[in-house]
Design an enzyme around this catalytic site. Structure first.
Site, PDB file in Angstrom:
ATOM      1  CD  GLU A  45      -3.778   8.091  -4.745  1.00  0.00           C
ATOM      2  OE1 GLU A  45      -4.619   8.993  -4.973  1.00  0.00           O
ATOM      3  OE2 GLU A  45      -3.332   7.842  -3.594  1.00  0.00           O
ATOM      4  CB  CYS A  54       2.371   1.043  -3.201  1.00  0.00           C
ATOM      5  SG  CYS A  54       0.946   0.848  -2.123  1.00  0.00           S
ATOM      6  CD  GLU A  56       6.276   1.318  -0.705  1.00  0.00           C
ATOM      7  OE1 GLU A  56       5.431   1.756  -1.515  1.00  0.00           O
ATOM      8  OE2 GLU A  56       6.162   1.450   0.513  1.00  0.00           O
ATOM      9  CB  CYS A  93       4.592  -2.803  -0.697  1.00  0.00           C
ATOM     10  SG  CYS A  93       3.747  -1.732  -1.877  1.00  0.00           S
TER      11      CYS A  93
HETATM   12  N1  THU Z   1       1.169   4.145  -0.512  1.00  0.00           N
HETATM   13  C1  THU Z   1       2.385   3.872  -1.067  1.00  0.00           C
HETATM   14  O1  THU Z   1       2.658   4.262  -2.219  1.00  0.00           O
HETATM   15  N2  THU Z   1       3.269   3.179  -0.337  1.00  0.00           N
HETATM   16  C2  THU Z   1       3.092   2.793   0.942  1.00  0.00           C
HETATM   17  O2  THU Z   1       3.964   2.180   1.533  1.00  0.00           O
HETATM   18  C3  THU Z   1       1.857   3.127   1.643  1.00  0.00           C
HETATM   19  C4  THU Z   1       0.771   3.681   0.796  1.00  0.00           C
HETATM   20  C5  THU Z   1       0.220   4.956  -1.283  1.00  0.00           C
HETATM   21  C6  THU Z   1      -0.987   4.230  -1.785  1.00  0.00           C
HETATM   22  C7  THU Z   1      -1.955   5.388  -1.972  1.00  0.00           C
HETATM   23  O3  THU Z   1      -1.720   5.974  -3.255  1.00  0.00           O
HETATM   24  C8  THU Z   1      -1.558   6.386  -0.911  1.00  0.00           C
HETATM   25  O4  THU Z   1      -0.264   6.006  -0.478  1.00  0.00           O
HETATM   26  C9  THU Z   1      -2.492   6.443   0.271  1.00  0.00           C
HETATM   27  O5  THU Z   1      -2.713   5.187   0.781  1.00  0.00           O
END
Ligand code: THU
Length: 134
Positions: A45, A54, A56, A93
Site C-alpha cells: 500500500e 494488490c 496478485e 487484477c
Molecule cells: N487486495 C489485494 O491485494 N488483492 C485482492 O484481490 C483484493 C484486494 C488488497 C488491496 C488493498 O491493499 C487491500 O487488499 C484492501 O483493499
C-alpha cells in the site's frame, strides 16, 4: 497436477510480508508457472491510496519481469478470521490476469478454513484482451 496445499502455504507465507498499514487487510498469493516455478506476492500500500498494489499483480509482474509468462494456477489468501469470506481478485487484477493467463487458469481461494477452486474464465468471462484487438 497442481499441489493446492503447497500453493496455499506459499500464499500464506507471502501474506506475512503484506505492507498494508492503511487497510490492515493482508493479502498474499502464489502464482504457479507451467515450468513449476512459484512467484509469490503481497499487497503493497501507499499513503497515496491510488498507488496501492494488490498481491496478485505483484506476483504477476515479478514473474513477467523474470521471463516467466506461462501460468497454471494462483492461490490467494486474504482475510482469514472466522468472519472472513473468500478474497476474490479485484477487477483490475482480473484484467491483468486476462493479459497473461488462459481462461483455464486455476484460482485457489483460501479463507483460513476451507478452500474454493474456480477458473479465470468463470470469474472474468468475455474479457477484453489480446484477442479482442486482433
Ligand atoms: N487486495 C489485494 O491485494 N488483492 C485482492 O484481490 C483484493 C484486494 C488488497 C488491496 C488493498 O491493499 C487491500 O487488499 C484492501 O483493499
Amino acid at each position: 497436477m497442481v499441489n493446492y496445499n503447497l500453493l496455499i502455504k506459499e500464499a500464506q507465507n507471502a501474506r506475512e510480508y503484506s505492507y498494508s498499514p492503511y487497510s490492515n487487510f493482508k493479502v498474499g498469493c502464489a502464482l504457479l508457472c507451467k515450468n513449476g516455478k512459484i512467484y509469490t506476492g503481497c499487497n503493497v500500500e501507499n499513503a497515496s491510496f491510488g498507488e496501492c498494489i494488490c498481491a496478485e499483480r505483484t506476483a504477476i509482474v515479478k514473474a513477467i519481469s523474470q521471463g516467466d509468462k506461462e501460468f497454471l494456477a494462483i492461490a490467494i489468501v486474504g482475510g482469514i478470521d472466522e468472519i472472513c469470506d473468500f478474497t476474490y481478485p479485484c477487477g483490475s487484477c482480473r484484467q491483468v490476469m486476462s493479459e497473461f493467463c488462459e481462461s483455464s487458469l486455476e484460482i485457489v481461494l483460501f479463507n483460513g478454513r476451507e478452500r474454493k477452486l474456480c477458473t479465470l474464465g468463470q470469474l472474468f468471462p468475455n474479457s477484453f484482451d489480446k484477442k479482442s484487438i486482433k
